[in-house]
Design an enzyme around this catalytic site. Structure first.
Site, PDB file in Angstrom:
ATOM      1  CE  LYS A   1       1.834   9.511  -6.232  1.00  0.00           C
ATOM      2  NZ  LYS A   1       3.242   9.229  -6.225  1.00  0.00           N
TER       3      LYS A   1
ATOM      4  N   GLY B   1       0.840  -1.496  -7.115  1.00  0.00           N
ATOM      5  CA  GLY B   1       2.202  -1.447  -6.299  1.00  0.00           C
ATOM      6  C   GLY B   1       2.281  -2.480  -5.131  1.00  0.00           C
ATOM      7  CB  SER B   2       3.925  -2.625  -1.981  1.00  0.00           C
ATOM      8  OG  SER B   2       3.469  -1.421  -1.415  1.00  0.00           O
TER       9      SER B   2
ATOM     10  N   GLY C   1      -1.294  -0.943  -0.870  1.00  0.00           N
ATOM     11  CA  GLY C   1      -2.740  -1.157  -1.365  1.00  0.00           C
ATOM     12  C   GLY C   1      -3.555  -1.423  -0.178  1.00  0.00           C
TER      13      GLY C   1
ATOM     14  CD  GLU D   1      -0.736  -5.664 -10.921  1.00  0.00           C
ATOM     15  OE1 GLU D   1       0.090  -6.183 -10.017  1.00  0.00           O
ATOM     16  OE2 GLU D   1       0.149  -5.104 -11.923  1.00  0.00           O
TER      17      GLU D   1
ATOM     18  CB  CYS E   1       3.294  -6.856 -11.046  1.00  0.00           C
ATOM     19  SG  CYS E   1       2.677  -6.291 -12.604  1.00  0.00           S
TER      20      CYS E   1
ATOM     21  CD  GLU F   1       6.373  -8.525  -5.865  1.00  0.00           C
ATOM     22  OE1 GLU F   1       5.889  -7.607  -5.055  1.00  0.00           O
ATOM     23  OE2 GLU F   1       5.816  -8.454  -7.248  1.00  0.00           O
TER      24      GLU F   1
HETATM   25  P1  NAP Z   1       4.708   1.265  -3.281  1.00  0.00           P
HETATM   26  O1  NAP Z   1       5.248   1.871  -2.011  1.00  0.00           O
HETATM   27  O2  NAP Z   1       3.584   0.343  -3.191  1.00  0.00           O
HETATM   28  O3  NAP Z   1       4.228   2.773  -4.362  1.00  0.00           O
HETATM   29  C1  NAP Z   1       3.711   2.586  -5.549  1.00  0.00           C
HETATM   30  C2  NAP Z   1       2.852   4.009  -5.685  1.00  0.00           C
HETATM   31  O4  NAP Z   1       2.004   4.081  -4.658  1.00  0.00           O
HETATM   32  C3  NAP Z   1       3.877   5.002  -5.884  1.00  0.00           C
HETATM   33  O5  NAP Z   1       3.420   6.152  -6.753  1.00  0.00           O
HETATM   34  C4  NAP Z   1       3.720   5.545  -4.434  1.00  0.00           C
HETATM   35  O6  NAP Z   1       4.311   6.902  -4.462  1.00  0.00           O
HETATM   36  C5  NAP Z   1       2.506   5.482  -3.858  1.00  0.00           C
HETATM   37  N1  NAP Z   1       2.129   5.266  -2.692  1.00  0.00           N
HETATM   38  C6  NAP Z   1       2.915   5.027  -1.754  1.00  0.00           C
HETATM   39  N2  NAP Z   1       2.461   5.364  -0.496  1.00  0.00           N
HETATM   40  C7  NAP Z   1       1.055   5.596  -0.820  1.00  0.00           C
HETATM   41  C8  NAP Z   1       0.085   5.987  -0.155  1.00  0.00           C
HETATM   42  N3  NAP Z   1       0.079   5.856   1.291  1.00  0.00           N
HETATM   43  N4  NAP Z   1      -1.072   6.502  -0.516  1.00  0.00           N
HETATM   44  C9  NAP Z   1      -1.336   6.529  -2.082  1.00  0.00           C
HETATM   45  N5  NAP Z   1      -0.177   6.419  -2.665  1.00  0.00           N
HETATM   46  C10 NAP Z   1       1.032   5.993  -1.959  1.00  0.00           C
HETATM   47  O7  NAP Z   1       5.979   0.897  -3.956  1.00  0.00           O
HETATM   48  P2  NAP Z   1       7.480   1.273  -3.827  1.00  0.00           P
HETATM   49  O8  NAP Z   1       7.725   1.908  -2.644  1.00  0.00           O
HETATM   50  O9  NAP Z   1       7.675   2.246  -4.971  1.00  0.00           O
HETATM   51  O10 NAP Z   1       8.108  -0.256  -4.075  1.00  0.00           O
HETATM   52  C11 NAP Z   1       8.092  -1.210  -2.848  1.00  0.00           C
HETATM   53  C12 NAP Z   1       7.506  -2.427  -3.260  1.00  0.00           C
HETATM   54  O11 NAP Z   1       6.525  -2.415  -4.115  1.00  0.00           O
HETATM   55  C13 NAP Z   1       8.565  -3.176  -4.540  1.00  0.00           C
HETATM   56  O12 NAP Z   1       9.478  -3.857  -3.845  1.00  0.00           O
HETATM   57  C14 NAP Z   1       7.434  -4.146  -5.030  1.00  0.00           C
HETATM   58  O13 NAP Z   1       7.464  -5.560  -4.320  1.00  0.00           O
HETATM   59  C15 NAP Z   1       6.155  -3.521  -5.056  1.00  0.00           C
HETATM   60  N6  NAP Z   1       5.732  -2.837  -6.283  1.00  0.00           N
HETATM   61  C16 NAP Z   1       4.939  -3.645  -7.063  1.00  0.00           C
HETATM   62  C17 NAP Z   1       4.526  -3.027  -8.475  1.00  0.00           C
HETATM   63  C18 NAP Z   1       3.781  -4.003  -9.102  1.00  0.00           C
HETATM   64  O14 NAP Z   1       3.809  -3.867 -10.498  1.00  0.00           O
HETATM   65  N7  NAP Z   1       2.653  -4.689  -8.651  1.00  0.00           N
HETATM   66  C19 NAP Z   1       5.219  -2.048  -8.824  1.00  0.00           C
HETATM   67  C20 NAP Z   1       5.892  -1.209  -8.125  1.00  0.00           C
HETATM   68  C21 NAP Z   1       6.167  -1.857  -6.769  1.00  0.00           C
HETATM   69  P3  NAP Z   1       5.751   6.870  -3.881  1.00  0.00           P
HETATM   70  O15 NAP Z   1       6.935   6.483  -4.942  1.00  0.00           O
HETATM   71  O16 NAP Z   1       6.020   8.482  -3.599  1.00  0.00           O
HETATM   72  O17 NAP Z   1       6.014   6.199  -2.607  1.00  0.00           O
END
Ligand code: NAP
Ligand code: MG
Length: 478
Positions: A171, A224-225, A229, A246, A280, A378
């Site tokens: 996904k 992701g976040s 997680g 991660e 990240c 972050e």
């Molecule tokens: P996110 O909410 O953590 O989303 C990352 C991925 O997970 C996306 O594909 C997202 O889809 C999916 N996702 C969201 N909610 C989910 C759920 N309930 N069940 C399963 N999958 C789900 O990240 P974001 O909103 O794009 O960014 C928010 C923050 O996350 C950033 O500010 C940053 O701090 C952190 N982040 C960290 C990394 C890293 O490399 N560690 C990468 C990205 C973001 P959708 O896009 O549809 O929400």
């Protein structure tokens, strides 16, 4: 738009719904994605299970490796096209996207070559027994990847899972997955059996949640976040499905008074501005020994002031922030920083850009009080927090004073100090007089504390995406 790859066929969502995708440099919609729901996710998991039980599962490790190696060659042949797609979709400068695609190819190359070199062991036990510890794939693995490095993330998570023999469902983020769709086509062309890789484009709380909670997956990996997680773990828990997480970081660059600043300063700046801070493992905290604080911060400030953000096709250091939502989050963070009265030391430049684009100039703030939000949260943008420390003990305390533990760098010419610090800092990777945000396909990578758990990259990822079976055979003596 048919962007769902299920059992080797590109499909639209059953209800025909789509998602608009914006170009971050202009804010304009440039393409659409099929919006998967639980129905398509279920079909994808079934397809993966079928492939695992049949054509894909029957391949030998050497054959799996050969297939991945063939994909590596195709990626190299189409590298410029993939880089162009990645750059437009994410807004990252083309020169960075090219590097990402080189790393993507390396993942396929590394795990293609590693597939048949990951094996079990024989344990000496009682004399009339033979004990084998056999390495086996888990079955069907689920991969939820973010938008910041779509192609690198795809390679990082998909290659070891396939090399280990799993069939997979990915996904990707709806915010940026054009490169992933292209790479999936190259994998089909290379001869990957139908159903071995399935892609479900869609929203996280819809397709992502359906995937993480699916009862027939055997592992879910997420980048992701920390908040999402936690949701992933809760979704997987009723099925007792393990996770690899991660979840980002607030990684320190620790500069001692004996550091070689000519080497340190450019690396420190690159580690925060790379991918506009949306990494990240970004080096987002600049911790400097008090005796050299003014000199180090002054030199970093000069370098930050020279950084240019602009259109991805221009020769710039940073592109736009990747999404409207992230742009809003970073601006809200900046407003809180401003309201708190925190001094801005230096700021980069934004070149001429369209009015609708999501641009933020890189910024250096300091001295940041230890209890300030910027010291521990972050930002996921190009915001660097400078903070002074007294001595080694203070540096360790400060380095470990966040909820994260992903990466750290130590800048010092003192070998004993380098080793002491490397042991004391809580992180999955420590760099001494260098920094490696991204890349390093061979190097085990992952978090401690709220940065997550499990290891990706290197041979460790093959352990993570497989399990052992202990076969005990009593043969007796004549
Ligand atoms: P996110 O909410 O953590 O989303 C990352 C991925 O997970 C996306 O594909 C997202 O889809 C999916 N996702 C969201 N909610 C989910 C759920 N309930 N069940 C399963 N999958 C789900 O990240 P974001 O909103 O794009 O960014 C928010 C923050 O996350 C950033 O500010 C940053 O701090 C952190 N982040 C960290 C990394 C890293 O490399 N560690 C990468 C990205 C973001 P959708 O896009 O549809 O929400
Ligand atoms: Mg998102």
């Amino acid at each position: 738009m048919k962007t769902l790859l299920i059992n080797g066929a590109w499909q639209a969502a059953a209800d025909g719904r789509v998602i608009d995708v914006e170009n971050p440099a202009t804010g304009e919609v440039f393409t659409r994605l099929s919006r998967a729901t639980a129905i398509e996710v279920d079909a994808a998991v079934r397809a993966a299970r079928h492939a695992y039980d049949n054509a894909w599962g029957r391949l030998s490790a050497a054959e799996r490796g050969r297939l991945l190696s063939r994909v590596a060659e195709r990626i190299q042949a189409c590298a410029e096209e993939i880089a162009q797609v990645e750059s437009r979709d994410t807004g990252k400068p083309l020169h960075l996207a090219r590097k990402d695609i080189a790393v993507l190819a390396r993942y396929f190359e590394f795990y293609g070559a590693a597939a048949d070199k990951h094996h079990g062991e024989i344990i000496p036990y009682l004399n009339d027994f033979s004990v084998q510890v056999v390495r086996e794939p888990l079955g069907v693995t689920a991969h939820i990847i973010p938008w910041n490095y779509p192609s690198q993330m795809f390679g990082r998570t998909v290659c070891p899972a396939l090399a280990a023999g799993n069939a997979i469902v990915v996904k990707p983020s709806e915010e940026a997955c054009q490169s992933v769709l292209l790479i999936a086509r190259l994998m089909q062309e290379a001869g990957l059996p139908d159903g071995a890789v399935n892609i479900v484009t869609g929203y996280g709380n819809e397709a992502g949640a359906a995937l993480a909670s699916h009862p027939d997956i055997n592992l879910v990996t997420f980048t992701g976040s920390p908040a999402v997680g936690t949701q992933i773990q809760m979704a997987a828990a009723p099925n007792n499905v393990p996770c690899v997480l991660e979840l980002g970081g607030k990684s320190p660059q620790i500069v001692f008074d004996d550091a070689d600043l000519d080497k340190a300063v450019p690396t420190i700046v690159a580690a925060i501005v790379q991918n506009t801070g949306q990494t990240c493992s970004a080096g987002s905290r600049l911790l400097v020994q008090k005796t050299v604080y003014d000199e180090v911060v002054g030199r970093v400030a000069e370098a930050i002031a020279r950084i240019r953000a602009g259109m991805p096709e221009a020769q710039v250091d940073c592109g736009p922030i990747i999404t409207r939502a992230q742009f809003g989050r970073i601006n809200a963070f900046l407003q809180r920083i401003k309201d708190s009265g925190l001094p801005l030391i230096a700021q980069g430049q934004v070149a001429e850009v369209p009015a609708g684009g999501f641009f933020v100039a890189p910024m250096l703030f300091g001295p940041v009080p230890r209890d300030h939000e910027l010291a521990h949260a972050e930002a996921f943008g190009p915001l660097l927090a400078a903070m002074p420390f007294e001595d080694e003990q203070d540096a360790i305390a400060l380095a470990n004073a966040t909820e994260y533990g992903l990466v750290a760098a130590i800048w010092s010419e003192n070998g004993a100090r380098q080793q002491r610090m490397a042991r004391a800092v809580v992180a999955g990777q420590v760099y001494i007089n260098c920094y490696g945000a991204g890349g390093g396909v061979e190097l085990p990578f992952g978090g401690r504390k709220k940065s997550g758990y499990g290891r990706e990259k290197g041979f460790d990822a093959l352990d993570e995406f497989s399990t052992t079976k202990t076969v005990v055979h009593r043969f007796g003596f004549e």
